[in-house]
Design a protein around this motif. Structure first.
Motif, PDB file in Angstrom:
ATOM      1  N   UNK A   1       0.844  -1.207   0.000  1.00 35.25           N
ATOM      2  CA  UNK A   1       0.000   0.000   0.000  1.00 35.25           C
ATOM      3  C   UNK A   1       0.872   1.247   0.000  1.00 35.25           C
ATOM      4  N   UNK A   2       0.506   2.201  -0.859  1.00 36.28           N
ATOM      5  CA  UNK A   2       1.311   3.400  -1.066  1.00 36.28           C
ATOM      6  C   UNK A   2       0.397   4.617  -1.191  1.00 36.28           C
ATOM      7  N   UNK A   3       1.019   5.788  -1.112  1.00 40.81           N
ATOM      8  CA  UNK A   3       0.278   7.033  -1.339  1.00 40.81           C
ATOM      9  C   UNK A   3       1.258   8.108  -1.775  1.00 40.81           C
ATOM     10  N   UNK A   4       0.714   9.271  -2.148  1.00 38.18           N
ATOM     11  CA  UNK A   4       1.573  10.411  -2.450  1.00 38.18           C
ATOM     12  C   UNK A   4       2.303  10.840  -1.172  1.00 38.18           C
ATOM     13  N   UNK A   5       3.561  11.241  -1.268  1.00 37.03           N
ATOM     14  CA  UNK A   5       4.302  11.679  -0.078  1.00 37.03           C
ATOM     15  C   UNK A   5       3.632  12.879   0.586  1.00 37.03           C
ATOM     16  N   UNK A   6       3.631  12.871   1.893  1.00 36.40           N
ATOM     17  CA  UNK A   6       3.042  13.950   2.666  1.00 36.40           C
ATOM     18  C   UNK A   6       4.143  14.680   3.425  1.00 36.40           C
ATOM     19  N   UNK A   7       4.333  15.976   3.202  1.00 37.54           N
ATOM     20  CA  UNK A   7       5.367  16.703   3.941  1.00 37.54           C
ATOM     21  C   UNK A   7       4.998  16.820   5.416  1.00 37.54           C
ATOM     22  N   UNK A   8       5.999  16.995   6.235  1.00 37.04           N
ATOM     23  CA  UNK A   8       5.762  17.159   7.667  1.00 37.04           C
ATOM     24  C   UNK A   8       4.999  18.454   7.933  1.00 37.04           C
ATOM     25  N   UNK A   9       4.106  18.411   8.897  1.00 34.74           N
ATOM     26  CA  UNK A   9       3.376  19.609   9.305  1.00 34.74           C
ATOM     27  C   UNK A   9       4.170  20.435  10.310  1.00 34.74           C
ATOM     28  N   UNK A  10       5.264  19.847  10.837  1.00 35.65           N
ATOM     29  CA  UNK A  10       6.007  20.503  11.906  1.00 35.65           C
ATOM     30  C   UNK A  10       5.519  20.118  13.287  1.00 35.65           C
ATOM     31  N   UNK A  11       4.392  19.395  13.339  1.00 31.31           N
ATOM     32  CA  UNK A  11       3.827  18.928  14.601  1.00 31.31           C
ATOM     33  C   UNK A  11       3.961  17.409  14.624  1.00 31.31           C
ATOM     34  N   UNK A  12       4.817  16.886  15.500  1.00 32.45           N
ATOM     35  CA  UNK A  12       5.079  15.448  15.513  1.00 32.45           C
ATOM     36  C   UNK A  12       3.823  14.633  15.812  1.00 32.45           C
TER      37      UNK A  12
ATOM     38  N   UNK B   1       0.664  15.478  15.150  1.00 30.66           N
ATOM     39  CA  UNK B   1      -0.217  15.502  13.981  1.00 30.66           C
ATOM     40  C   UNK B   1       0.326  14.597  12.882  1.00 30.66           C
ATOM     41  N   UNK B   2       1.651  14.607  12.705  1.00 31.39           N
ATOM     42  CA  UNK B   2       2.252  13.722  11.705  1.00 31.39           C
ATOM     43  C   UNK B   2       2.033  12.256  12.061  1.00 31.39           C
ATOM     44  N   UNK B   3       2.160  11.929  13.358  1.00 33.24           N
ATOM     45  CA  UNK B   3       1.950  10.541  13.788  1.00 33.24           C
ATOM     46  C   UNK B   3       0.495  10.128  13.573  1.00 33.24           C
ATOM     47  N   UNK B   4      -0.439  11.028  13.847  1.00 31.64           N
ATOM     48  CA  UNK B   4      -1.851  10.739  13.578  1.00 31.64           C
ATOM     49  C   UNK B   4      -2.075  10.470  12.093  1.00 31.64           C
ATOM     50  N   UNK B   5      -1.444  11.283  11.255  1.00 29.58           N
ATOM     51  CA  UNK B   5      -1.600  11.124   9.804  1.00 29.58           C
ATOM     52  C   UNK B   5      -1.080   9.761   9.345  1.00 29.58           C
ATOM     53  N   UNK B   6       0.061   9.352   9.867  1.00 32.43           N
ATOM     54  CA  UNK B   6       0.624   8.057   9.496  1.00 32.43           C
ATOM     55  C   UNK B   6      -0.283   6.916   9.959  1.00 32.43           C
TER      56      UNK B   6
ATOM     57  N   UNK C   1     -11.506  11.076  17.065  1.00 31.66           N
ATOM     58  CA  UNK C   1     -11.504  11.141  18.517  1.00 31.66           C
ATOM     59  C   UNK C   1     -10.080  11.237  19.064  1.00 31.66           C
ATOM     60  N   UNK C   2      -9.957  11.895  20.208  1.00 36.50           N
ATOM     61  CA  UNK C   2      -8.662  11.963  20.877  1.00 36.50           C
ATOM     62  C   UNK C   2      -8.297  10.583  21.421  1.00 36.50           C
ATOM     63  N   UNK C   3      -6.995  10.295  21.419  1.00 36.82           N
ATOM     64  CA  UNK C   3      -6.488   9.040  21.966  1.00 36.82           C
ATOM     65  C   UNK C   3      -5.349   9.334  22.928  1.00 36.82           C
ATOM     66  N   UNK C   4      -5.265   8.543  23.992  1.00 37.07           N
ATOM     67  CA  UNK C   4      -4.131   8.677  24.913  1.00 37.07           C
ATOM     68  C   UNK C   4      -2.846   8.261  24.207  1.00 37.07           C
ATOM     69  N   UNK C   5      -2.942   7.202  23.398  1.00 37.76           N
ATOM     70  CA  UNK C   5      -1.809   6.774  22.587  1.00 37.76           C
ATOM     71  C   UNK C   5      -2.327   6.134  21.309  1.00 37.76           C
ATOM     72  N   UNK C   6      -1.542   6.218  20.264  1.00 40.31           N
ATOM     73  CA  UNK C   6      -1.951   5.650  18.981  1.00 40.31           C
ATOM     74  C   UNK C   6      -1.862   4.129  19.041  1.00 40.31           C
ATOM     75  N   UNK C   7      -2.775   3.429  18.393  1.00 40.69           N
ATOM     76  CA  UNK C   7      -2.703   1.961  18.385  1.00 40.69           C
ATOM     77  C   UNK C   7      -1.498   1.484  17.591  1.00 40.69           C
ATOM     78  N   UNK C   8      -0.887   0.389  18.060  1.00 39.82           N
ATOM     79  CA  UNK C   8       0.265  -0.148  17.344  1.00 39.82           C
ATOM     80  C   UNK C   8      -0.150  -1.117  16.254  1.00 39.82           C
TER      81      UNK C   8
ATOM     82  N   UNK D   1       6.047  10.929  19.672  1.00 39.63           N
ATOM     83  CA  UNK D   1       6.427  10.261  18.428  1.00 39.63           C
ATOM     84  C   UNK D   1       7.697  10.854  17.842  1.00 39.63           C
ATOM     85  N   UNK D   2       8.413  10.034  17.097  1.00 43.96           N
ATOM     86  CA  UNK D   2       9.635  10.505  16.441  1.00 43.96           C
ATOM     87  C   UNK D   2       9.291  11.550  15.388  1.00 43.96           C
ATOM     88  N   UNK D   3      10.169  12.489  15.231  1.00 40.66           N
ATOM     89  CA  UNK D   3       9.938  13.553  14.246  1.00 40.66           C
ATOM     90  C   UNK D   3       9.997  12.975  12.841  1.00 40.66           C
ATOM     91  N   UNK D   4       9.165  13.503  11.953  1.00 37.96           N
ATOM     92  CA  UNK D   4       9.147  13.073  10.564  1.00 37.96           C
ATOM     93  C   UNK D   4       9.883  14.113   9.734  1.00 37.96           C
TER      94      UNK D   4
END
Length: 347
Positions: free
Chosen positions: A33-44, A46-51, A79-86, A317-320
């Motif tokens: 599965x692939x998609x168009x590359x998404x640039x970082x928003x500068x918010x780690x 928000x980027x982790x949510x996007x991924x 919805x808000x999450x305490x942590x993202x699902x793995x 989350x690690x910076x993108x």
């Protein structure tokens, strides 16, 4: 490309995908599965949510007869999450093979027709069913974070309780009911939910969220409080005291000054104010609030020991990178050499 923006390798020419990866016109979400590359928003965060959302949509596009569920469905509902699902959680009618991917959590559950919906092209559980599933399976604090936000977004508490009562499996029902009853739409962040969970678990009366207090200098609002005790508790995030953290016009020094004046006005009116930060442990936060109570009230409290202690805060989350790294040529997973070439819609 389907409605979710995900490109599946099994529908496209492998060499075209390899070229897109080499030239940074595509990024891999998961195997096949692939998609168009998404640039970082500068918010780690928000980027982790996007991924995590992209991975969820990719799994949904690849599976058949599956509905995204649990924390993954909570992501889709915003919805808000305490942590993202793995892992990506799905409800499926059939059993997975022994070669099933380890980033998918499969649930074989009864799912009524009115407990299914479609969000942005993804088959998923309804808001109420999603929250109930989370309340049954997650740590109560993690579930409460989700339930709080769901109520703020318009979830019907009675409808969610009806979904819970309709479950055939009784496991987790009692605790889930307690979480749904404790849920409060007034929580405006996961940390405000965390703070409320701590005081409720300690046996304090249920606080009022976003409590309005009038002073001669104007109205003030606290994260939570007890009017009968003239006590306020607030989670104090550091971001508003960091220069430029809330935009180029944000004045951190002014914010700190205004906060001090506000607290002075509250104390002048006889209100106690307890500030808690993410550096406080649950025990520290509980102790600082309890010591503001009269001794006879502290001794009369009945802690809710059947609620477990809050889990540790998840790591950031690690910076993108702002620009996706150049991809190396290699195997494009999930494709079939004899598949029909539909053309790669990544330009």
């Amino acid at each position: 490309m389907n409605q979710t923006g995900i490109v599946l390798a099994r529908h496209h020419d492998r060499e075209a995908l390899r070229r897109a990866l080499r030239t940074n016109r595509a990024e891999r979400i998961r195997r096949g599965a692939y998609r168009r590359p998404q640039p970082s928003t500068g918010d780690r965060f928000r980027d982790a949510d996007d991924q995590a959302l992209a991975r969820t949509r990719a799994v949904a596009a690849q599976l058949r007869q599956a509905w995204v569920s649990h924390e993954s469905a909570a992501l889709l509902h915003g919805l808000r999450l305490w942590q993202l699902p793995d892992r990506v959680h799905v409800v499926q009618k059939y059993r997975a093979s022994s070669a099933s991917a380890d980033d998918i959590a499969r649930h074989r559950l009864d799912l009524a027709e009115d407990e299914r919906t479609v969000l942005d092209g993804v088959a998923t559980t309804t808001l109420e069913r999603t929250v109930v599933d989370c309340c049954v399976t997650l740590h109560p604090l993690l579930a409460l974070v989700i339930a709080d936000h769901a109520l703020a977004l318009g979830m019907d508490r009675a409808a969610a309780l009806a979904v819970l009562d309709a479950r055939r499996d009784p496991r987790g029902r009692r605790r889930a009911r307690l979480v749904l009853e404790l849920a409060d739409p007034g929580a405006e962040s996961v940390w405000e939910t965390w703070l409320r969970y701590i005081v409720v678990r300690a046996g304090l009366p249920r606080p009022t969220t976003q409590l309005q207090v009038r002073t001669p200098h104007g109205d003030c609002r606290a994260d939570l409080g007890w009017a009968e005790l003239r006590l306020l508790a607030e989670f104090d995030g550091r971001v508003k005291y960091t220069r430029g953290a809330l935009g180029p016009g944000h004045d951190a020094d002014r914010a700190l000054f205004d906060e001090k004046r506000r607290e002075d006005h509250l104390r002048e009116e006889g209100w106690g104010v307890v500030r808690v930060t993410s550096s406080d442990t649950p025990d520290q936060a509980e102790h600082r609030i309890l010591r503001r109570l009269p001794r006879d009230l502290r001794e009369a409290l009945t802690p809710l020991h059947h609620l477990p202690p809050p889990p540790p805060a998840p790591p950031a989350p690690a910076a993108r990178p702002a620009h996706p790294p150049r991809r190396q040529a290699g195997r494009v997973g999930g494709g079939t050499s004899g598949g029909r070439h539909l053309g790669l819609p990544i330009t």
